[in-house]
Scaffold this motif. Sequence first.
Motif, PDB file in Angstrom:
ATOM      1  N   GLY A   1       0.819  -1.211   0.000  1.00 28.12           N
ATOM      2  CA  GLY A   1       0.000   0.000   0.000  1.00 28.12           C
ATOM      3  C   GLY A   1       0.850   1.255   0.000  1.00 28.12           C
ATOM      4  N   LEU A   2       1.953   1.239   0.716  1.00 27.71           N
ATOM      5  CA  LEU A   2       2.843   2.393   0.746  1.00 27.71           C
ATOM      6  C   LEU A   2       3.466   2.631  -0.624  1.00 27.71           C
ATOM      7  CD1 LEU A   2       4.206   4.611   2.376  1.00 27.71           C
ATOM      8  CD2 LEU A   2       5.965   2.954   2.996  1.00 27.71           C
ATOM      9  N   GLU A   3       3.853   1.558  -1.264  1.00 26.59           N
ATOM     10  CA  GLU A   3       4.427   1.684  -2.607  1.00 26.59           C
ATOM     11  C   GLU A   3       3.408   2.278  -3.576  1.00 26.59           C
ATOM     12  OE1 GLU A   3       5.812  -1.469  -5.933  1.00 26.59           O
ATOM     13  OE2 GLU A   3       6.665  -1.758  -3.919  1.00 26.59           O
ATOM     14  N   ARG A   4       2.164   1.813  -3.499  1.00 27.56           N
ATOM     15  CA  ARG A   4       1.107   2.363  -4.354  1.00 27.56           C
ATOM     16  C   ARG A   4       0.916   3.840  -4.082  1.00 27.56           C
ATOM     17  NH1 ARG A   4      -2.562  -2.523  -3.510  1.00 27.56           N
ATOM     18  NH2 ARG A   4      -2.957  -1.474  -1.558  1.00 27.56           N
ATOM     19  N   ALA A   5       0.896   4.195  -2.795  1.00 24.39           N
ATOM     20  CA  ALA A   5       0.642   5.588  -2.425  1.00 24.39           C
ATOM     21  C   ALA A   5       1.748   6.516  -2.912  1.00 24.39           C
ATOM     22  CB  ALA A   5       0.497   5.707  -0.913  1.00 24.39           C
ATOM     23  N   GLU A   6       2.973   6.093  -2.784  1.00 22.77           N
ATOM     24  CA  GLU A   6       4.089   6.954  -3.164  1.00 22.77           C
ATOM     25  C   GLU A   6       4.152   7.228  -4.657  1.00 22.77           C
ATOM     26  OE1 GLU A   6       7.591   5.186  -1.518  1.00 22.77           O
ATOM     27  OE2 GLU A   6       7.337   6.264   0.361  1.00 22.77           O
ATOM     28  N   HIS A   7       3.624   6.315  -5.466  1.00 25.97           N
ATOM     29  CA  HIS A   7       3.725   6.472  -6.917  1.00 25.97           C
ATOM     30  C   HIS A   7       2.402   6.849  -7.569  1.00 25.97           C
ATOM     31  CE1 HIS A   7       7.803   5.094  -6.671  1.00 25.97           C
ATOM     32  NE2 HIS A   7       7.418   4.016  -6.010  1.00 25.97           N
ATOM     33  N   ASP A   8       1.408   7.200  -6.793  1.00 23.67           N
ATOM     34  CA  ASP A   8       0.104   7.566  -7.342  1.00 23.67           C
ATOM     35  C   ASP A   8      -0.013   9.094  -7.392  1.00 23.67           C
ATOM     36  OD1 ASP A   8      -2.521   7.925  -8.062  1.00 23.67           O
ATOM     37  OD2 ASP A   8      -3.278   6.362  -6.734  1.00 23.67           O
ATOM     38  N   PRO A   9      -0.006   9.679  -8.585  1.00 20.55           N
ATOM     39  CA  PRO A   9      -0.061  11.145  -8.679  1.00 20.55           C
ATOM     40  C   PRO A   9      -1.359  11.738  -8.146  1.00 20.55           C
ATOM     41  CG  PRO A   9      -0.231  10.129 -10.853  1.00 20.55           C
ATOM     42  CD  PRO A   9       0.063   9.030  -9.887  1.00 20.55           C
ATOM     43  N   ARG A  10      -2.428  10.947  -8.130  1.00 23.43           N
ATOM     44  CA  ARG A  10      -3.695  11.466  -7.590  1.00 23.43           C
ATOM     45  C   ARG A  10      -3.567  11.791  -6.103  1.00 23.43           C
ATOM     46  NH1 ARG A  10      -7.641   7.394  -7.761  1.00 23.43           N
ATOM     47  NH2 ARG A  10      -5.908   5.967  -7.643  1.00 23.43           N
ATOM     48  N   LEU A  11      -2.825  10.961  -5.376  1.00 22.85           N
ATOM     49  CA  LEU A  11      -2.637  11.232  -3.948  1.00 22.85           C
ATOM     50  C   LEU A  11      -1.873  12.529  -3.743  1.00 22.85           C
ATOM     51  CD1 LEU A  11      -2.872  10.448  -0.985  1.00 22.85           C
ATOM     52  CD2 LEU A  11      -0.770   9.140  -1.256  1.00 22.85           C
TER      53      LEU A  11
ATOM     54  N   GLN B   1     -11.385  10.940  -0.409  1.00 20.86           N
ATOM     55  CA  GLN B   1     -11.232  11.270  -1.817  1.00 20.86           C
ATOM     56  C   GLN B   1     -10.286  10.354  -2.580  1.00 20.86           C
ATOM     57  OE1 GLN B   1     -10.061  15.361  -1.898  1.00 20.86           O
ATOM     58  NE2 GLN B   1     -11.945  16.063  -0.928  1.00 20.86           N
ATOM     59  N   TRP B   2      -9.421   9.622  -1.908  1.00 18.80           N
ATOM     60  CA  TRP B   2      -8.416   8.833  -2.605  1.00 18.80           C
ATOM     61  C   TRP B   2      -8.612   7.346  -2.368  1.00 18.80           C
ATOM     62  CZ3 TRP B   2      -4.072   5.942  -0.675  1.00 18.80           C
ATOM     63  CH2 TRP B   2      -3.208   5.496  -1.683  1.00 18.80           C
ATOM     64  N   ARG B   3      -8.617   6.604  -3.426  1.00 12.53           N
ATOM     65  CA  ARG B   3      -8.604   5.144  -3.366  1.00 12.53           C
ATOM     66  C   ARG B   3      -7.444   4.696  -4.241  1.00 12.53           C
ATOM     67  NH1 ARG B   3     -11.229   5.717   0.465  1.00 12.53           N
ATOM     68  NH2 ARG B   3     -13.419   5.311   0.727  1.00 12.53           N
ATOM     69  N   PRO B   4      -6.534   3.897  -3.691  1.00 13.19           N
ATOM     70  CA  PRO B   4      -5.391   3.466  -4.497  1.00 13.19           C
ATOM     71  C   PRO B   4      -5.847   2.558  -5.632  1.00 13.19           C
ATOM     72  CG  PRO B   4      -5.409   2.332  -2.403  1.00 13.19           C
ATOM     73  CD  PRO B   4      -6.507   3.355  -2.353  1.00 13.19           C
ATOM     74  N   SER B   5      -5.170   2.650  -6.721  1.00  8.23           N
ATOM     75  CA  SER B   5      -5.486   1.763  -7.838  1.00  8.23           C
ATOM     76  C   SER B   5      -4.715   0.464  -7.645  1.00  8.23           C
ATOM     77  CB  SER B   5      -5.127   2.414  -9.160  1.00  8.23           C
ATOM     78  OG  SER B   5      -3.787   2.834  -9.133  1.00  8.23           O
ATOM     79  N   PRO B   6      -5.397  -0.666  -7.505  1.00  5.90           N
ATOM     80  CA  PRO B   6      -4.727  -1.928  -7.182  1.00  5.90           C
ATOM     81  C   PRO B   6      -3.816  -2.439  -8.291  1.00  5.90           C
ATOM     82  CG  PRO B   6      -7.074  -2.291  -7.552  1.00  5.90           C
ATOM     83  CD  PRO B   6      -6.845  -0.816  -7.606  1.00  5.90           C
TER      84      PRO B   6
ATOM     85  N   GLY C   1       3.366  -3.583 -11.531  1.00  5.43           N
ATOM     86  CA  GLY C   1       4.703  -3.026 -11.477  1.00  5.43           C
ATOM     87  C   GLY C   1       4.899  -1.853 -12.408  1.00  5.43           C
ATOM     88  N   SER C   2       3.936  -1.551 -13.258  1.00  2.43           N
ATOM     89  CA  SER C   2       4.077  -0.409 -14.163  1.00  2.43           C
ATOM     90  C   SER C   2       2.744   0.306 -14.279  1.00  2.43           C
ATOM     91  CB  SER C   2       4.558  -0.882 -15.528  1.00  2.43           C
ATOM     92  OG  SER C   2       3.592  -1.721 -16.107  1.00  2.43           O
ATOM     93  N   PRO C   3       2.776   1.604 -14.564  1.00  6.68           N
ATOM     94  CA  PRO C   3       1.534   2.339 -14.710  1.00  6.68           C
ATOM     95  C   PRO C   3       0.834   1.965 -16.006  1.00  6.68           C
ATOM     96  CG  PRO C   3       3.413   3.789 -15.068  1.00  6.68           C
ATOM     97  CD  PRO C   3       3.939   2.459 -14.679  1.00  6.68           C
ATOM     98  N   ARG C   4      -0.452   2.156 -16.051  1.00  6.75           N
ATOM     99  CA  ARG C   4      -1.237   1.819 -17.242  1.00  6.75           C
ATOM    100  C   ARG C   4      -1.014   2.770 -18.351  1.00  6.75           C
ATOM    101  NH1 ARG C   4      -6.982  -0.631 -16.556  1.00  6.75           N
ATOM    102  NH2 ARG C   4      -6.255  -2.595 -15.860  1.00  6.75           N
TER     103      ARG C   4
END
Length: 171
Positions: free
Chosen positions: A94-104, A157-162, A168-171
């Motif tokens: 979850g931390l990895e997702r959060a750090e790389h999610d520009p929406r957050l 407002q934020w839900r991580p994208s699973p 391992g890579s953005p869509r």
Amino acid sequence: MDDDGATYESFVTSRAQSLLRYGYVLTGDPHDAADLLQESLVRLRAAWPRVVNKRDPESYVRTIMARQHIGVWRRRRRERPVGELPEAGYIERGLERAEHDPRLWDLLTALPRRQRAVLVLRYYEDMSDEEIAATLGISRGTVRSQAARALDKLRAQWRPSPDRAESGSPR
């Protein structure tokens, strides 16, 4: 030696065995009882001037001992012993997702300045509430309330994208 020190020593000398027995009744182990008594007497010494004025140091020590014992019991209860140690360390995805999610990051920049500062100092600078309060010139309670409000806004407002962390890579 000052008068307080002499009265403290005489109290400890006269009541130590009784308090040790009380510790044994609490813990059921003579070694734990001795540790509990020692820690309680250290705390009593720090509060001795206040306690002497109330003329009941033994009940104060017994209260300290009971609270100490409960605290140890609570800490032990949170531990989860396992039969085997895991081979690899725990990785929080979850931390990895959060750090790389520009929406957050967009949501974080939309927060009011004080709330954003509190979150950054707490989670990225790893500062305690007291340190944050001193840095920002606000009270500890304000730090806690600002952090709670900011986290509530982010959670709403934020839900991580699973798929980000799993692929391992953005869509």
